[in-house]
Design a protein around this motif. Structure first.
Motif, PDB file in Angstrom:
ATOM      1  N   ASP A 194       0.829  -1.204   0.000  1.00  0.00           N
ATOM      2  CA  ASP A 194       0.000   0.000   0.000  1.00  0.00           C
ATOM      3  C   ASP A 194       0.865   1.256   0.000  1.00  0.00           C
ATOM      4  OD1 ASP A 194      -2.208  -1.564   0.048  1.00  0.00           O
ATOM      5  OD2 ASP A 194      -2.519  -1.421   2.214  1.00  0.00           O
ATOM      6  N   ASP A 195       2.037   1.153   0.642  1.00  0.00           N
ATOM      7  CA  ASP A 195       2.913   2.324   0.744  1.00  0.00           C
ATOM      8  C   ASP A 195       3.583   2.617  -0.596  1.00  0.00           C
ATOM      9  OD1 ASP A 195       4.020   1.352   4.063  1.00  0.00           O
ATOM     10  OD2 ASP A 195       2.229   2.441   3.398  1.00  0.00           O
ATOM     11  N   GLU A 196       4.091   1.558  -1.201  1.00  0.00           N
ATOM     12  CA  GLU A 196       4.816   1.771  -2.460  1.00  0.00           C
ATOM     13  C   GLU A 196       4.856   0.454  -3.218  1.00  0.00           C
ATOM     14  OE1 GLU A 196       8.691   4.400  -3.638  1.00  0.00           O
ATOM     15  OE2 GLU A 196       7.766   4.432  -1.675  1.00  0.00           O
ATOM     16  N   SER A 197       4.533   0.448  -4.474  1.00  0.00           N
ATOM     17  CA  SER A 197       4.422  -0.778  -5.247  1.00  0.00           C
ATOM     18  C   SER A 197       5.792  -1.281  -5.669  1.00  0.00           C
ATOM     19  CB  SER A 197       3.556  -0.535  -6.485  1.00  0.00           C
ATOM     20  OG  SER A 197       4.208   0.359  -7.356  1.00  0.00           O
ATOM     21  N   TYR A 198       5.806  -2.565  -6.080  1.00  0.00           N
ATOM     22  CA  TYR A 198       7.035  -3.152  -6.583  1.00  0.00           C
ATOM     23  C   TYR A 198       7.574  -2.374  -7.778  1.00  0.00           C
ATOM     24  CZ  TYR A 198       7.382  -7.531  -3.943  1.00  0.00           C
ATOM     25  OH  TYR A 198       7.580  -8.474  -2.965  1.00  0.00           O
ATOM     26  N   GLU A 199       6.680  -1.814  -8.574  1.00  0.00           N
ATOM     27  CA  GLU A 199       7.102  -1.121  -9.791  1.00  0.00           C
ATOM     28  C   GLU A 199       8.023   0.044  -9.507  1.00  0.00           C
ATOM     29  OE1 GLU A 199       4.074  -2.197  -9.200  1.00  0.00           O
ATOM     30  OE2 GLU A 199       4.027  -3.777 -10.714  1.00  0.00           O
ATOM     31  N   SER A 200       7.874   0.671  -8.346  1.00  0.00           N
ATOM     32  CA  SER A 200       8.729   1.805  -8.010  1.00  0.00           C
ATOM     33  C   SER A 200       9.965   1.387  -7.216  1.00  0.00           C
ATOM     34  CB  SER A 200       7.941   2.852  -7.216  1.00  0.00           C
ATOM     35  OG  SER A 200       7.463   2.289  -6.013  1.00  0.00           O
ATOM     36  N   VAL A 201       9.911   0.204  -6.610  1.00  0.00           N
ATOM     37  CA  VAL A 201      11.016  -0.249  -5.781  1.00  0.00           C
ATOM     38  C   VAL A 201      12.032  -1.064  -6.593  1.00  0.00           C
ATOM     39  CG1 VAL A 201      11.648  -1.750  -3.852  1.00  0.00           C
ATOM     40  CG2 VAL A 201       9.683  -0.222  -3.647  1.00  0.00           C
ATOM     41  N   LEU A 202      11.535  -1.876  -7.496  1.00  0.00           N
ATOM     42  CA  LEU A 202      12.422  -2.785  -8.214  1.00  0.00           C
ATOM     43  C   LEU A 202      13.448  -2.113  -9.133  1.00  0.00           C
ATOM     44  CD1 LEU A 202      10.112  -5.789  -9.116  1.00  0.00           C
ATOM     45  CD2 LEU A 202      12.089  -5.785  -7.601  1.00  0.00           C
ATOM     46  N   PRO A 203      13.077  -1.126  -9.949  1.00  0.00           N
ATOM     47  CA  PRO A 203      14.081  -0.547 -10.863  1.00  0.00           C
ATOM     48  C   PRO A 203      15.365  -0.068 -10.189  1.00  0.00           C
ATOM     49  CG  PRO A 203      11.897   0.152 -11.509  1.00  0.00           C
ATOM     50  CD  PRO A 203      11.734  -0.564 -10.209  1.00  0.00           C
ATOM     51  N   PRO A 204      15.295   0.658  -9.056  1.00  0.00           N
ATOM     52  CA  PRO A 204      16.556   1.068  -8.418  1.00  0.00           C
ATOM     53  C   PRO A 204      17.373  -0.123  -7.914  1.00  0.00           C
ATOM     54  CG  PRO A 204      14.718   2.368  -7.582  1.00  0.00           C
ATOM     55  CD  PRO A 204      14.135   1.250  -8.369  1.00  0.00           C
ATOM     56  N   LEU A 205      16.694  -1.178  -7.461  1.00  0.00           N
ATOM     57  CA  LEU A 205      17.422  -2.354  -6.998  1.00  0.00           C
ATOM     58  C   LEU A 205      18.100  -3.060  -8.169  1.00  0.00           C
ATOM     59  CD1 LEU A 205      14.893  -3.945  -4.454  1.00  0.00           C
ATOM     60  CD2 LEU A 205      16.949  -2.632  -3.926  1.00  0.00           C
ATOM     61  N   LEU A 206      17.389  -3.196  -9.267  1.00  0.00           N
ATOM     62  CA  LEU A 206      17.921  -3.912 -10.424  1.00  0.00           C
ATOM     63  C   LEU A 206      19.060  -3.165 -11.112  1.00  0.00           C
ATOM     64  CD1 LEU A 206      14.543  -5.132 -11.954  1.00  0.00           C
ATOM     65  CD2 LEU A 206      16.231  -6.519 -10.728  1.00  0.00           C
ATOM     66  N   SER A 207      19.125  -1.863 -10.917  1.00  0.00           N
ATOM     67  CA  SER A 207      20.183  -1.065 -11.553  1.00  0.00           C
ATOM     68  C   SER A 207      21.302  -0.689 -10.583  1.00  0.00           C
ATOM     69  CB  SER A 207      19.582   0.215 -12.155  1.00  0.00           C
ATOM     70  OG  SER A 207      18.973   1.004 -11.141  1.00  0.00           O
ATOM     71  N   ALA A 208      21.246  -1.215  -9.358  1.00  0.00           N
ATOM     72  CA  ALA A 208      22.260  -0.887  -8.352  1.00  0.00           C
ATOM     73  C   ALA A 208      23.623  -1.452  -8.747  1.00  0.00           C
ATOM     74  CB  ALA A 208      21.838  -1.429  -6.990  1.00  0.00           C
ATOM     75  N   ARG A 209      24.682  -0.817  -8.298  1.00  0.00           N
ATOM     76  CA  ARG A 209      26.037  -1.290  -8.603  1.00  0.00           C
ATOM     77  C   ARG A 209      26.381  -2.542  -7.802  1.00  0.00           C
ATOM     78  NH1 ARG A 209      30.469   3.308  -8.346  1.00  0.00           N
ATOM     79  NH2 ARG A 209      31.654   1.548  -9.146  1.00  0.00           N
ATOM     80  N   SER A 210      25.823  -2.653  -6.588  1.00  0.00           N
ATOM     81  CA  SER A 210      26.143  -3.785  -5.724  1.00  0.00           C
ATOM     82  C   SER A 210      25.473  -5.064  -6.223  1.00  0.00           C
ATOM     83  CB  SER A 210      25.689  -3.504  -4.287  1.00  0.00           C
ATOM     84  OG  SER A 210      25.675  -4.688  -3.515  1.00  0.00           O
ATOM     85  N   PRO A 211      26.231  -6.140  -6.422  1.00  0.00           N
ATOM     86  CA  PRO A 211      25.629  -7.411  -6.840  1.00  0.00           C
ATOM     87  C   PRO A 211      24.602  -7.936  -5.844  1.00  0.00           C
ATOM     88  CG  PRO A 211      28.004  -7.470  -7.158  1.00  0.00           C
ATOM     89  CD  PRO A 211      27.703  -6.222  -6.382  1.00  0.00           C
ATOM     90  N   ARG A 212      24.835  -7.720  -4.554  1.00  0.00           N
ATOM     91  CA  ARG A 212      23.899  -8.211  -3.549  1.00  0.00           C
ATOM     92  C   ARG A 212      22.552  -7.519  -3.681  1.00  0.00           C
ATOM     93  NH1 ARG A 212      26.965 -10.889   0.547  1.00  0.00           N
ATOM     94  NH2 ARG A 212      25.165 -10.850   1.931  1.00  0.00           N
ATOM     95  N   VAL A 213      22.597  -6.237  -3.974  1.00  0.00           N
ATOM     96  CA  VAL A 213      21.347  -5.483  -4.113  1.00  0.00           C
ATOM     97  C   VAL A 213      20.640  -5.898  -5.406  1.00  0.00           C
ATOM     98  CG1 VAL A 213      20.332  -3.186  -4.288  1.00  0.00           C
ATOM     99  CG2 VAL A 213      22.289  -3.563  -2.776  1.00  0.00           C
TER     100      VAL A 213
END
Length: 323
Positions: free
Chosen positions: A70-89
């Motif tokens: 309800d706070d924030e959908s996957y659509e807004s959370v996933l792109p920054p994670l998928l483009s992060a420099r850290s492999p773990r992220v």
């Protein structure tokens, strides 16, 4: 005492601690913020991408993905994670694609530069009924494809079998150094590193290719012509060629290894001189070696600055060289 103070910190004080140089303080501050739900998913994603500590990355990425939708959908959370420099992220984002109903988006990550991310992507693809090995084969079947990514090459070895060597061997001549290096690494992982086929790569202009080649050939070092390797330790050769040849000569052992190491003691590269000194100091004559070899005495004399007088006499006595 410090832990008690941190537990009593206000949200504003915790924000200051998020940039504390002490990683233990940052971990504890973020854990308190997560437990108290003081950060929104976007802030957690930013922290995961920004902080260099693996614990903080895992903590914040997991919290961002498990926050109420309800706070924030996957659509807004996933792109920054998928483009992060850290492999773990990135791996956390890839793993979450299935829960988000976006498993198809995991395919491009099959060729990610990180082994962790590739493994997570393969898991997601398999769960949706896909075949990662077939995906890799399709991309590696054109040996001169300029768009082939190194991650796809090593990925084939990671999930394939020895039969995949037929696709990897032609890639040893690929124009991209990254692809050549991963092809060598893949053949080594599959236990298909052929000495004859890899020998030309000992003169490869790319350091990463030669590094992988030397590693792959170490178990077969005695099968390589020692005189050719010795030529490559000349100061006239590129440094990475010299280093690769010396690694193999060191594994080869015997008087030829000692000859190469002593020769490098005068090299202009201080790191190479320091590295060469180590095998010189630990060298011992082989049981089947020829006693009284004059060259052994000469090499020991050239490296006498590495030994005390007593040790030098002892080293000469062992192979029967007059001191």
């Amino acid at each position: 005492m410090r832990t008690t103070s941190l537990r009593q910190a206000s949200p504003g004080q915790l924000v200051v601690l998020f940039t504390d140089p002490d990683r233990i303080v940052r971990r504890f501050a973020y854990r308190l913020a997560v437990d108290g739900q003081l950060l929104c998913p976007a802030e957690l994603v930013g922290a995961a991408a920004r902080d260099q500590n693996p614990v903080v990355q895992d903590l914040c990425a997991t919290a961002a993905l498990t926050a109420p939708r309800d706070d924030e959908s996957y659509e807004s959370v996933l792109p920054p994670l998928l483009s992060a420099r850290s492999p773990r992220v990135r791996s956390a984002g890839v793993t979450a694609l299935r829960r988000a109903g976006c498993s198809k988006q995991a395919e491009p990550f099959l060729s990610d530069r990180s082994a962790l991310v590739r493994a997570c992507a393969r898991n997601v693809v398999r769960q949706q009924g896909g075949d990662p090995a077939a995906w890799y084969r399709e991309r590696c079947k054109a040996p001169n494809d300029p768009e082939l990514l190194p991650g796809a090459v090593i990925g084939l070895a990671e999930c394939g079998n020895r039969a995949e060597a037929g696709l990897l061997r032609p890639l040893l001549a690929h124009p991209a150094a990254g692809v050549r290096a991963r092809a060598v690494a893949g053949l080594r992982a599959l236990d298909c590193a052929d000495v004859k086929q890899m020998r030309p790569l000992l003169d490869d202009p790319a350091a990463e290719v030669l590094r992988e080649t030397a590693t792959a050939l170490l178990p077969s070092a005695k099968e390589l012509p020692a005189d050719r390797l010795l030529e490559r330790t000349s100061s006239q050769r590129p440094r990475h060629v010299c280093v690769g040849a010396f690694r193999l000569l060191d594994a080869h052992g015997g008087i030829v290894a000692q000859r190469a190491a002593v020769g490098l003691l005068a090299d202009r590269d201080m790191k190479l001189r320091t590295w060469a000194a180590q095998p010189v100091q630990r060298w011992r004559p082989s049981p089947d070696g020829r006693r009284g070899d004059a060259e052994v005495g000469e090499l020991l004399d050239r490296s006498r600055h590495l030994f005390s007088d007593f040790v030098l006499r002892r080293r000469k006595w062992e192979p029967g060289v007059a001191g």
